[in-house]
Structure formats: structure tokens, C-alpha cells
Design a protein around this motif. Sequence first.
Motif: not given
Length: 73
Positions: A43-65, A69-73
Motif C-alpha cells: 500500500d502507498h502508506s507503507a512507503f510513508s511509514h517506512a520512510r518516516n519511522e523505520r528509516f528516518r535516521d538511516s541514510g539508506i534511501f540516499r545511499e541507494v539512490f 545514479v552512479a551506475t547509470c553514468m
Amino acid sequence: MLRMLIIGYVFAIRSERQLVREVQVNMAYRWFCGLSLEDKIPDHSAFSHARNERFRDSGIFREVFERVVATCM
């Protein structure tokens, strides 16, 4: 879930609701995410929940992104 977010970044799908709709109907997106026709899409709310609560202090989303991007270059 991370693979779905990668799809959203790559194809400029900014809305989590739109991303869920796209993955529901696009077989290539399902394949990339490892989902079969019978698998339930998060569900769309699972993304918000994960981003705001589970991964708030983790840089996982930025690191993956940044790695994608580096792979695409």
C-alpha cells in the motif's frame, strides 16, 4: 519496496499512490520488483511509514539512490 522506489526515481513518478498504480499494471515493473501477477503490491502508506519511522535516521534511501545514479553514468 526499495526496487519500487528506484522505479519511481528513474521514471519520475513522484507520487507514491501513482507508483503503486503503475506497478500494479506494468509487467516490466513487476518483474523488476520480483513480483508475480498474484503478489500483492504494498500500500502507498507503507512507503510513508517506512520512510518516516523505520528509516528516518538511516541514510539508506540516499545511499541507494546515489549508487543507482552512479551506475547509470
